[in-house]
Design a protein around this motif. Structure first.
Motif, PDB file in Angstrom:
ATOM      1  N   VAL A   1      -3.176   3.607   8.627  1.00 49.35           N
ATOM      2  CA  VAL A   1      -3.798   1.993   8.075  1.00 49.35           C
ATOM      3  C   VAL A   1      -3.004   1.907   6.529  1.00 49.35           C
ATOM      4  N   ASN A   2      -2.980   2.626   5.941  1.00 49.06           N
ATOM      5  CA  ASN A   2      -2.048   2.983   4.551  1.00 49.06           C
ATOM      6  C   ASN A   2      -0.888   2.056   4.306  1.00 49.06           C
ATOM      7  N   TYR A   3       0.423   2.403   5.670  1.00 51.48           N
ATOM      8  CA  TYR A   3       1.357   1.903   5.978  1.00 51.48           C
ATOM      9  C   TYR A   3       1.374   0.952   6.448  1.00 51.48           C
ATOM     10  N   ALA A   4       0.422  -0.020   7.450  1.00 50.76           N
ATOM     11  CA  ALA A   4       0.775  -0.057   7.495  1.00 50.76           C
ATOM     12  C   ALA A   4      -0.093  -2.481   6.583  1.00 50.76           C
ATOM     13  N   PHE A   5      -0.704  -1.369   5.574  1.00 51.90           N
ATOM     14  CA  PHE A   5      -1.369  -2.496   4.482  1.00 51.90           C
ATOM     15  C   PHE A   5       0.554  -2.445   4.084  1.00 51.90           C
ATOM     16  N   TYR A   6       1.354  -1.345   3.498  1.00 53.07           N
ATOM     17  CA  TYR A   6       2.183  -1.270   3.106  1.00 53.07           C
ATOM     18  C   TYR A   6       3.572  -1.984   3.724  1.00 53.07           C
ATOM     19  N   ILE A   7       3.941  -2.215   4.577  1.00 55.92           N
ATOM     20  CA  ILE A   7       4.570  -3.083   5.353  1.00 55.92           C
ATOM     21  C   ILE A   7       3.951  -4.669   5.353  1.00 55.92           C
ATOM     22  N   ARG A   8       3.142  -4.751   5.204  1.00 50.08           N
ATOM     23  CA  ARG A   8       3.025  -5.749   5.187  1.00 50.08           C
ATOM     24  C   ARG A   8       3.011  -6.579   3.655  1.00 50.08           C
ATOM     25  N   SER A   9       2.885  -5.683   2.918  1.00 48.22           N
ATOM     26  CA  SER A   9       3.486  -6.072   1.270  1.00 48.22           C
ATOM     27  C   SER A   9       4.381  -6.704   1.252  1.00 48.22           C
ATOM     28  N   LYS A  10       5.376  -5.667   1.813  1.00 48.95           N
ATOM     29  CA  LYS A  10       7.002  -6.133   1.886  1.00 48.95           C
ATOM     30  C   LYS A  10       7.372  -7.572   2.098  1.00 48.95           C
ATOM     31  N   GLY A  11       5.782  -8.199   2.661  1.00 44.32           N
ATOM     32  CA  GLY A  11       6.292  -9.605   3.329  1.00 44.32           C
ATOM     33  C   GLY A  11       5.987  -9.475   5.451  1.00 44.32           C
ATOM     34  N   PHE A  12       6.681  -8.442   5.658  1.00 46.05           N
ATOM     35  CA  PHE A  12       6.892  -8.477   7.165  1.00 46.05           C
ATOM     36  C   PHE A  12       5.523  -8.968   8.494  1.00 46.05           C
ATOM     37  N   LYS A  13       5.343  -9.400   9.581  1.00 51.73           N
ATOM     38  CA  LYS A  13       5.000  -9.541  10.422  1.00 51.73           C
ATOM     39  C   LYS A  13       4.232  -8.235  10.726  1.00 51.73           C
TER      40      LYS A  13
ATOM     41  N   SER B   1     -10.946  -0.380   9.699  1.00 47.61           N
ATOM     42  CA  SER B   1     -11.002  -1.341   8.670  1.00 47.61           C
ATOM     43  C   SER B   1     -10.566  -2.470   9.307  1.00 47.61           C
ATOM     44  N   GLU B   2     -10.680  -3.124  10.695  1.00 47.61           N
ATOM     45  CA  GLU B   2     -10.428  -3.803  11.048  1.00 47.61           C
ATOM     46  C   GLU B   2     -10.202  -5.248  10.025  1.00 47.61           C
ATOM     47  N   LYS B   3     -11.387  -5.460   9.593  1.00 42.84           N
ATOM     48  CA  LYS B   3     -11.785  -6.524   8.737  1.00 42.84           C
ATOM     49  C   LYS B   3     -10.815  -6.731   7.523  1.00 42.84           C
ATOM     50  N   GLU B   4     -10.195  -5.403   6.824  1.00 40.94           N
ATOM     51  CA  GLU B   4      -9.301  -5.123   5.645  1.00 40.94           C
ATOM     52  C   GLU B   4      -8.183  -5.955   6.182  1.00 40.94           C
ATOM     53  N   LEU B   5      -7.591  -5.109   7.143  1.00 43.27           N
ATOM     54  CA  LEU B   5      -6.745  -5.693   7.793  1.00 43.27           C
ATOM     55  C   LEU B   5      -6.056  -7.035   7.830  1.00 43.27           C
ATOM     56  N   GLU B   6      -7.392  -7.695   9.120  1.00 46.13           N
ATOM     57  CA  GLU B   6      -6.666  -9.060   9.342  1.00 46.13           C
ATOM     58  C   GLU B   6      -7.089  -9.970   8.140  1.00 46.13           C
ATOM     59  N   LYS B   7      -7.743  -9.561   7.305  1.00 47.40           N
ATOM     60  CA  LYS B   7      -7.505 -10.300   6.327  1.00 47.40           C
ATOM     61  C   LYS B   7      -6.335 -10.237   5.537  1.00 47.40           C
ATOM     62  N   CYS B   8      -5.725  -9.207   5.803  1.00 49.51           N
ATOM     63  CA  CYS B   8      -3.760  -9.183   5.303  1.00 49.51           C
ATOM     64  C   CYS B   8      -3.635 -10.147   5.895  1.00 49.51           C
ATOM     65  N   GLY B   9      -3.683  -9.989   7.235  1.00 47.97           N
ATOM     66  CA  GLY B   9      -3.351 -10.405   8.036  1.00 47.97           C
ATOM     67  C   GLY B   9      -2.521  -9.679   9.319  1.00 47.97           C
ATOM     68  N   ILE B  10      -2.613  -8.660   8.581  1.00 42.99           N
ATOM     69  CA  ILE B  10      -2.165  -7.881  10.194  1.00 42.99           C
ATOM     70  C   ILE B  10      -2.796  -7.575  11.721  1.00 42.99           C
ATOM     71  N   ARG B  11      -2.289  -7.336  11.984  1.00 43.90           N
ATOM     72  CA  ARG B  11      -2.302  -7.753  13.795  1.00 43.90           C
ATOM     73  C   ARG B  11      -3.030  -6.710  14.108  1.00 43.90           C
ATOM     74  N   VAL B  12      -4.491  -6.143  14.675  1.00 38.98           N
ATOM     75  CA  VAL B  12      -5.131  -5.146  15.068  1.00 38.98           C
ATOM     76  C   VAL B  12      -5.043  -4.954  16.583  1.00 38.98           C
ATOM     77  N   ILE B  13      -4.375  -3.765  17.278  1.00 40.84           N
ATOM     78  CA  ILE B  13      -5.058  -3.397  18.567  1.00 40.84           C
ATOM     79  C   ILE B  13      -5.934  -2.348  18.718  1.00 40.84           C
ATOM     80  N   SER B  14      -6.140  -2.879  19.303  1.00 43.82           N
ATOM     81  CA  SER B  14      -7.893  -1.712  19.161  1.00 43.82           C
ATOM     82  C   SER B  14      -8.313  -2.413  20.905  1.00 43.82           C
ATOM     83  N   LEU B  15      -9.403  -0.915  21.264  1.00 42.71           N
ATOM     84  CA  LEU B  15     -10.270  -1.602  21.952  1.00 42.71           C
ATOM     85  C   LEU B  15     -10.986  -2.517  21.869  1.00 42.71           C
ATOM     86  N   PRO B  16     -11.552  -3.134  21.858  1.00 36.90           N
ATOM     87  CA  PRO B  16     -13.364  -4.129  22.173  1.00 36.90           C
ATOM     88  C   PRO B  16     -13.937  -3.172  22.142  1.00 36.90           C
TER      89      PRO B  16
END
Lengths: 216, 352
Positions: A20-32, A50-65
């Motif tokens: 989760v932290n690494y996804a935020f890190y990549i996103r903070s560099k401006g990457f999809k 952490s779905e809400k926070e991730l999606e708020k930052c524009g990170i696509r969350v792929i998990s089972l519904p």
């Protein structure tokens, strides 16, 4: 930083939190960025928390519904495959613990290997009772590789005692992490440290971690 | 490295049991306690112990019955629906005056319910979920450290009083990870002259049995057993009292609910509300006296539960309905928030 990054390791070594932290890190560099929850063995404390926070930052969350619901089914979201065709997107994979959690990786092996631009990190926490030293950690590492079929490319030292972690715990574990690096012939790529302690740890490649909030 | 390790609650129970000299584990997988069985499956073969995944919960508890009869430390673990299946066996073990540990990492119910945390098995655990007049010792941990410590204690108490004990946890405690100092290896097992271990022709043979052909003998056995239960009630009540000295209100909660409640008490104190917490650690024997004493001091009680209101009945009994007791609860796998507990404290009159 590779386009595909996988986090595997012993059960409870801290993979989800790092992913989760690494996804935020990549996103903070401006990457999809996308994060894929492939943990099919853990019923509680998932990426989904952490779905809400991730999606708020524009990170696509792929998990089972039905992750975090009462549906206790070991299945895989079909959307997971999309990250291999979306070449302009960075993807972080959170894999379940131990060999039993890593079996799920096997079916993605051809896609990951075809990708070439990937990292598969082994997360080690030497405060876990069944991986107290480099040899035990190596044993788990080999079991995971056998199950997941994707070779490791690096080691992350995530030695911690949760909220009770002290700087000394991390410093003491560094020797064991370097030993694991030596006997596995893999580089120690980072040491992950709770963010409030990170500034006081003098070591190379420190990666600060935000922990999930608890109210108990 | 330091003695502290980071463990899941389920793993901590397993390791603590092994260190307490339990070399026999019989179980059947069920979320959210499966890590306990998985840990045993990994570790027992390495140390010469027995791990057996039985064909069902019924089989597992009867294997526990068998080993308990030999005087060896033995355990099983499951989650709510699985523990329901074990009730017949628990009654037989209690009726045969044997020590054994049963772990219930509770999940939502009734029926198949769900896999998220719950405390809705309080009645079943404390009132004798099986048939007949009997009690089991019920311990309620509220941290990974206590998962380990109370496991060791459960074995000791079971041996001491020749009765089954239960560790009543919940899914959150089973799944969460915390640092823990594992208990030292010990086997405080008492002498067990009743154990069925073979006479070698040197003594009269022992019989382990819960069947009595004559009702007057069965009555006598029951009366004697209840004399022992009185001793347990006298000697083994355990609870934690937090900020109760000047409290005008008292929150009562065990397990994970007590952790949330503690945070609510701290928040209430910051608002100037004089509230404290009594956390039962033994659910049977229930801490009646501390609650009765608190009833003379406070204006009311809040029972915080992950159930539809079960412990609240024992609180009312303990305080002879002297003061109002209100329920603050969630059910079905949901957990109350500290804010919800704070609201309940205020609803009781703690609103300054």
């Amino acid at each position: 930083m590779r386009r595909i990054t996988l986090f595997c390791g012993h059960y409870g070594s801290g993979k989800t939190n790092i992913a989760v932290n690494y996804a935020f890190y990549i996103r903070s560099k401006g990457f999809k960025t996308a994060i894929v929850d492939l943990d099919i063995v853990n019923p509680y404390f998932r990426t989904k928390d952490s779905e809400k926070e991730l999606e708020k930052c524009g990170i696509r969350v792929i998990s089972l519904p039905f992750a975090n619901s009462n549906v206790d089914l070991p299945s895989i979201p079909s959307e997971s495959y999309s990250v291999f065709s979306n070449k302009d997107e960075y993807a972080v994979f959170d894999i379940g613990g131990d060999d039993s959690g890593a079996y799920v990786l096997g079916q993605f092996e051809p896609y990951i290997k075809a990708e070439k631009d990937f990292d598969n990190f082994y997360v080690a926490n030497f405060s876990r009772p069944l991986t107290r030293n480099a040899e035990e950690a190596l044993g788990v590492m080999r079991e995971i590789e056998l199950a997941g079929k994707v070779p490791f490319t690096g080691i992350i030292n995530n030695t911690n005692l949760g909220e009770e972690t002290e700087i000394n715990d991390i410093l003491l574990s560094n020797g064991e992490a370097l030993r694991l690096s030596k006997i596995s012939n893999l580089p120690l790529v980072m040491t992950t440290v709770r963010e409030d302690l990170a500034k006081d740890v003098k070591a190379e490649n420190i990666f600060p971690l935000k922990l999930q909030k608890k109210y108990w | 490295m330091s003695e502290k390790v980071l463990m899941k609650g389920n793993e901590a129970i397993a390791e603590a049991a092994i260190r307490a000299g339990c070399m026999h584990y019989f179980g059947y997988p069920i979320t959210p306690q499966t890590e306990l069985a998985a840990y045993m499956a990994k570790k027992m073969p390495k140390i010469g112990g027995v791990f057996l995944q039985a064909e069902s919960e019924l089989a597992a508890i009867n294997m526990v019955y068998g080993v308990a009869a030999t005087g060896k430390r033995v355990m099983t673990s499951s989650s709510s629906p699985g523990v329901s299946l074990k009730q017949e066996g628990i009654s037989y073990i209690a009726g045969s005056d044997l020590p054994a540990l049963i772990v219930n990492v509770q999940r939502g119910g009734p029926g198949l319910g769900g896999i998220q945390p719950s405390q809705a098995y309080y009645f079943q655990a404390t009132k004798g979920g099986g048939h007949g007049d009997y009690h089991i010792i019920v311990l309620a941990p509220n941290s990974v450290q206590e998962m380990a410590d109370l496991t060791a204690l459960s074995f000791d108490l079971a041996d001491k009083y020749r009765m089954p004990s239960m560790l009543l946890a919940d899914g959150t405690l089973g799944q969460m990870m915390e640092p823990v100092i594992l208990p030292e290896k010990s086997n405080n097992s008492v002498e067990k002259p009743w154990a069925v271990t073979g006479t070698e022709g040197k003594r009269k043979h022992n019989i382990v049995n819960s069947l009595y052909l004559k009702p007057d003998i069965l009555e006598k056995v029951n009366f004697e057993r209840y004399e022992r239960y009185k001793e347990v009630e006298k000697n083994e009540v355990r609870y934690e009292s937090f900020m109760m000295d000047d409290a005008e209100f008292c929150v009562v909660a065990f397990g994970i609910a007590a952790r949330i409640s503690k945070n609510a008490v701290i928040a209430a104190r910051k608002e100037g509300i004089k509230v404290g917490l009594i956390r039962p650690i033994t659910l049977w024997p229930f801490p009646k006296k501390p609650l009765a004493d608190a009833a003379d001091q406070v204006k009311g009680f809040v029972s915080v539960e992950l159930s539809m209101g079960q412990m609240i009945e024992d609180i009312n009994l303990a305080i002879s309905c002297k003061k109002p007791v209100i329920l603050c609860n969630r059910a079905g796998g949901m957990i109350p928030s500290p804010e919800q507990v704070l609201e309940s404290i205020k609803a009781l009159g703690g609103n300054k």
